[in-house]
Design a protein around this motif. Structure first.
Motif, PDB file in Angstrom:
ATOM      1  N   SER A 123     -33.440  35.050  60.996  1.00 23.63           N
ATOM      2  CA  SER A 123     -33.172  34.532  59.715  1.00 23.63           C
ATOM      3  C   SER A 123     -33.037  32.884  59.687  1.00 23.63           C
ATOM      4  CB  SER A 123     -31.796  34.960  59.223  1.00 23.63           C
ATOM      5  OG  SER A 123     -31.149  33.956  58.316  1.00 23.63           O
ATOM      6  N   LEU A 124     -33.366  32.322  58.644  1.00 24.13           N
ATOM      7  CA  LEU A 124     -33.241  30.862  58.368  1.00 24.13           C
ATOM      8  C   LEU A 124     -31.628  30.685  58.373  1.00 24.13           C
ATOM      9  CD1 LEU A 124     -35.850  30.112  55.751  1.00 24.13           C
ATOM     10  CD2 LEU A 124     -35.958  29.262  58.163  1.00 24.13           C
ATOM     11  N   PRO A 125     -31.278  29.334  58.861  1.00 21.81           N
ATOM     12  CA  PRO A 125     -29.815  29.038  59.168  1.00 21.81           C
ATOM     13  C   PRO A 125     -29.265  28.684  57.679  1.00 21.81           C
ATOM     14  CG  PRO A 125     -31.034  27.018  59.696  1.00 21.81           C
ATOM     15  CD  PRO A 125     -32.183  28.412  59.434  1.00 21.81           C
ATOM     16  N   THR A 126     -28.038  28.808  57.725  1.00 24.53           N
ATOM     17  CA  THR A 126     -27.173  28.240  56.494  1.00 24.53           C
ATOM     18  C   THR A 126     -26.841  26.685  56.790  1.00 24.53           C
ATOM     19  OG1 THR A 126     -25.177  28.797  57.450  1.00 24.53           O
ATOM     20  CG2 THR A 126     -26.213  30.460  56.108  1.00 24.53           C
ATOM     21  N   ASP A 188     -33.048  20.756  58.597  1.00 23.25           N
ATOM     22  CA  ASP A 188     -33.254  22.260  58.726  1.00 23.25           C
ATOM     23  C   ASP A 188     -33.649  22.766  57.017  1.00 23.25           C
ATOM     24  OD1 ASP A 188     -32.366  23.878  60.674  1.00 23.25           O
ATOM     25  OD2 ASP A 188     -30.661  22.434  60.602  1.00 23.25           O
ATOM     26  N   VAL A 189     -34.569  23.637  57.113  1.00 20.46           N
ATOM     27  CA  VAL A 189     -34.872  24.412  55.872  1.00 20.46           C
ATOM     28  C   VAL A 189     -33.713  25.397  55.948  1.00 20.46           C
ATOM     29  CG1 VAL A 189     -36.465  26.095  54.792  1.00 20.46           C
ATOM     30  CG2 VAL A 189     -37.232  23.682  55.576  1.00 20.46           C
ATOM     31  N   VAL A 190     -32.870  25.639  54.820  1.00 19.44           N
ATOM     32  CA  VAL A 190     -31.741  26.677  55.078  1.00 19.44           C
ATOM     33  C   VAL A 190     -31.758  27.595  53.928  1.00 19.44           C
ATOM     34  CG1 VAL A 190     -30.234  24.719  56.125  1.00 19.44           C
ATOM     35  CG2 VAL A 190     -30.286  25.054  53.681  1.00 19.44           C
ATOM     36  N   ILE A 191     -30.920  28.649  54.048  1.00 14.40           N
ATOM     37  CA  ILE A 191     -30.525  29.613  52.945  1.00 14.40           C
ATOM     38  C   ILE A 191     -29.423  29.024  52.363  1.00 14.40           C
ATOM     39  CG2 ILE A 191     -32.169  31.532  53.720  1.00 14.40           C
ATOM     40  CD1 ILE A 191     -29.834  32.719  55.447  1.00 14.40           C
ATOM     41  N   SER A 192     -29.300  29.544  51.172  1.00 13.55           N
ATOM     42  CA  SER A 192     -28.353  28.738  50.267  1.00 13.55           C
ATOM     43  C   SER A 192     -28.250  29.413  49.031  1.00 13.55           C
ATOM     44  CB  SER A 192     -28.313  27.350  50.214  1.00 13.55           C
ATOM     45  OG  SER A 192     -27.770  26.653  49.394  1.00 13.55           O
ATOM     46  N   ASN A 193     -27.039  29.244  48.467  1.00 14.46           N
ATOM     47  CA  ASN A 193     -26.724  29.638  47.102  1.00 14.46           C
ATOM     48  C   ASN A 193     -27.499  28.858  46.112  1.00 14.46           C
ATOM     49  OD1 ASN A 193     -25.026  32.002  47.310  1.00 14.46           O
ATOM     50  ND2 ASN A 193     -23.326  30.680  47.604  1.00 14.46           N
ATOM     51  N   LYS A 194     -27.984  27.632  46.592  1.00 12.92           N
ATOM     52  CA  LYS A 194     -29.053  26.709  45.794  1.00 12.92           C
ATOM     53  C   LYS A 194     -30.220  26.965  45.766  1.00 12.92           C
ATOM     54  CE  LYS A 194     -25.889  22.669  46.151  1.00 12.92           C
ATOM     55  NZ  LYS A 194     -25.813  22.327  44.625  1.00 12.92           N
ATOM     56  N   THR A 195     -30.869  28.165  46.505  1.00 13.97           N
ATOM     57  CA  THR A 195     -32.090  28.473  46.489  1.00 13.97           C
ATOM     58  C   THR A 195     -32.835  28.649  44.944  1.00 13.97           C
ATOM     59  OG1 THR A 195     -31.942  29.794  48.382  1.00 13.97           O
ATOM     60  CG2 THR A 195     -33.925  30.387  47.215  1.00 13.97           C
ATOM     61  N   GLY A 200     -33.023  28.664  37.031  1.00 12.61           N
ATOM     62  CA  GLY A 200     -33.565  29.801  37.628  1.00 12.61           C
ATOM     63  C   GLY A 200     -34.711  29.625  38.493  1.00 12.61           C
ATOM     64  N   LEU A 201     -35.390  28.409  38.740  1.00 12.95           N
ATOM     65  CA  LEU A 201     -36.550  28.125  39.416  1.00 12.95           C
ATOM     66  C   LEU A 201     -36.279  28.023  40.908  1.00 12.95           C
ATOM     67  CD1 LEU A 201     -37.771  25.364  37.359  1.00 12.95           C
ATOM     68  CD2 LEU A 201     -38.722  27.549  37.209  1.00 12.95           C
ATOM     69  N   LEU A 202     -37.273  28.852  41.655  1.00  9.07           N
ATOM     70  CA  LEU A 202     -36.967  28.572  43.127  1.00  9.07           C
ATOM     71  C   LEU A 202     -37.340  27.568  43.677  1.00  9.07           C
ATOM     72  CD1 LEU A 202     -36.704  30.599  45.798  1.00  9.07           C
ATOM     73  CD2 LEU A 202     -39.439  30.635  45.704  1.00  9.07           C
ATOM     74  N   ARG A 203     -36.501  27.027  44.678  1.00 12.21           N
ATOM     75  CA  ARG A 203     -36.501  25.513  45.376  1.00 12.21           C
ATOM     76  C   ARG A 203     -36.419  25.563  46.715  1.00 12.21           C
ATOM     77  NH1 ARG A 203     -38.253  23.025  41.136  1.00 12.21           N
ATOM     78  NH2 ARG A 203     -37.304  20.995  41.908  1.00 12.21           N
ATOM     79  N   VAL A 204     -36.966  24.862  47.588  1.00 16.33           N
ATOM     80  CA  VAL A 204     -36.664  24.692  49.001  1.00 16.33           C
ATOM     81  C   VAL A 204     -35.482  23.910  49.162  1.00 16.33           C
ATOM     82  CG1 VAL A 204     -38.028  22.459  49.236  1.00 16.33           C
ATOM     83  CG2 VAL A 204     -37.462  23.800  51.092  1.00 16.33           C
ATOM     84  N   VAL A 205     -34.547  24.622  49.860  1.00 18.15           N
ATOM     85  CA  VAL A 205     -33.253  23.875  50.252  1.00 18.15           C
ATOM     86  C   VAL A 205     -33.203  23.338  51.734  1.00 18.15           C
ATOM     87  CG1 VAL A 205     -30.669  24.286  50.168  1.00 18.15           C
ATOM     88  CG2 VAL A 205     -31.974  25.600  48.817  1.00 18.15           C
ATOM     89  N   PRO A 273     -29.436  36.023  50.993  1.00 22.49           N
ATOM     90  CA  PRO A 273     -29.680  35.119  52.203  1.00 22.49           C
ATOM     91  C   PRO A 273     -31.347  34.918  52.705  1.00 22.49           C
ATOM     92  CG  PRO A 273     -28.747  37.328  52.618  1.00 22.49           C
ATOM     93  CD  PRO A 273     -28.771  37.328  51.293  1.00 22.49           C
ATOM     94  N   TYR A 274     -32.080  34.770  51.728  1.00 23.89           N
ATOM     95  CA  TYR A 274     -33.338  34.915  52.165  1.00 23.89           C
ATOM     96  C   TYR A 274     -34.405  34.326  51.006  1.00 23.89           C
ATOM     97  CZ  TYR A 274     -32.905  38.819  48.758  1.00 23.89           C
ATOM     98  OH  TYR A 274     -32.722  39.654  47.711  1.00 23.89           O
ATOM     99  N   TYR A 275     -35.662  33.873  51.211  1.00 23.18           N
ATOM    100  CA  TYR A 275     -36.402  33.220  50.286  1.00 23.18           C
ATOM    101  C   TYR A 275     -37.216  34.366  49.981  1.00 23.18           C
ATOM    102  CZ  TYR A 275     -34.997  28.504  51.038  1.00 23.18           C
ATOM    103  OH  TYR A 275     -34.472  27.352  51.265  1.00 23.18           O
TER     104      TYR A 275
END
Length: 280
Positions: A123-126, A188-195, A200-205, A273-275
């Motif tokens: 997984s990517l980190p939080t 870090d590229v992370v997993i987040s509730n801000k994805t 509603g657009l997908l973003r890199v966090v 918890p993923y892209y």
């Protein structure tokens, strides 16, 4: 029978600290880091093609040997008046292609990062995991930002920063050889509730790039679309399987848990918890 039981006890996952990455063995004819970066340097190579090449190299096992032994992180959190201990395993550094002596850090879109994570059962980190990695790092590097420009998304700037980081790392190699937990060299590229943003657009966090005082230069940020990949983005993987109070479970289950999520998240429950690799 008694000896068998003792042996089984010693190799049980909770007591075994030698977790390794699930990846193919590196072929001695594989490209070095410099050879690889040269192969994708041409400005006519699209990001789509570049990332197909990156995935092919990783899938073939072209990463340094020292990346394969994962580093243990432990944390204890008081939940409902009870101490809960979690153990998980992380890459010793941000993902790179090449060999132990010549490797190239690989910034990539989060969709590819997720695809590689899935391949490696990771997984990517939080944000919380990113902080814990820095706190536990044997090598705490000093961030080396490059002034913002249009070139920051190009391979030559990736190469420049790669050289800067490795030059600094040389100063600690005698005390902390490759394979020691290293942080502070990338965000870090992370997993987040801000994805997904408010529309509603997908973003890199992104998050992190901790300074020696432990404070992160980059707060949790989702201002870029997933097409944005710059030299400062690091890809760090965390093994999916974790142990909570001695019992095996997964990062995804913990992050979705109303009770146990504080072990890995300071954002509350992370329901996704993923892209979305399906969009890649």
């Amino acid at each position: 029978m008694r000896y068998f039981l003792v042996f089984a006890f010693l190799i049980s996952p909770f007591f075994c600290s030698a977790q390794r990455l699930h990846i193919a063995k590196r072929n001695i004819t594989s490209k070095s880091g410099l050879e690889f970066s040269k192969s994708i340097r041409d400005s006519t190579i699209s990001i789509d093609l570049r990332e197909k090449i990156i995935f092919s190299e990783v899938r073939s096992g072209n990463i340094p040997e020292f990346y394969r032994k994962l580093i243990e992180i432990r944390d204890t959190v008081l939940i409902n008046n009870k101490n809960n201990t979690i153990k998980y395993f992380v890459l010793p550094d941000f993902l790179a292609i090449g060999n132990d002596d010549d490797y190239f850090y690989c910034p990539m879109r989060p969709q590819l990062a997720q695809k590689v994570a899935d391949l490696l059962k990771c997984s990517l980190p939080t944000r919380k995991i990113s902080n814990r990695i820095y706190q536990n790092a044997a090598v705490k590097m000093v961030p080396q930002p490059i002034p913002p420009s249009k070139a920051m998304i190009t391979v030559p700037i990736f190469e420049k920063h790669n050289s800067m980081v490795q030059e600094q790392r040389k100063n600690t190699l005698s005390q902390f050889p490759n394979g020691s937990l290293t942080a502070g060299n990338k965000k870090d590229v992370v997993i987040s509730n801000k994805t997904y943003n408010d529309k509603g657009l997908l973003r890199v966090v992104i998050y992190g790039w901790h300074k020696p005082d432990g404070k992160a230069i980059q707060p949790l940020y989702n201002g870029h679309s997933t097409i944005h990949v710059d030299y400062s983005h690091g890809i760090r993987f965390v093994q999916n399987k974790v142990w909570v109070n001695g019992k095996k479970t997964s990062i995804q289950k913990i992050l979705k848990s109303e009770i146990l999520h504080p072990l890995l998240s300071d954002e509350g429950v992370i329901a996704k918890p993923y892209y979305p690799v399906g969009l890649y």
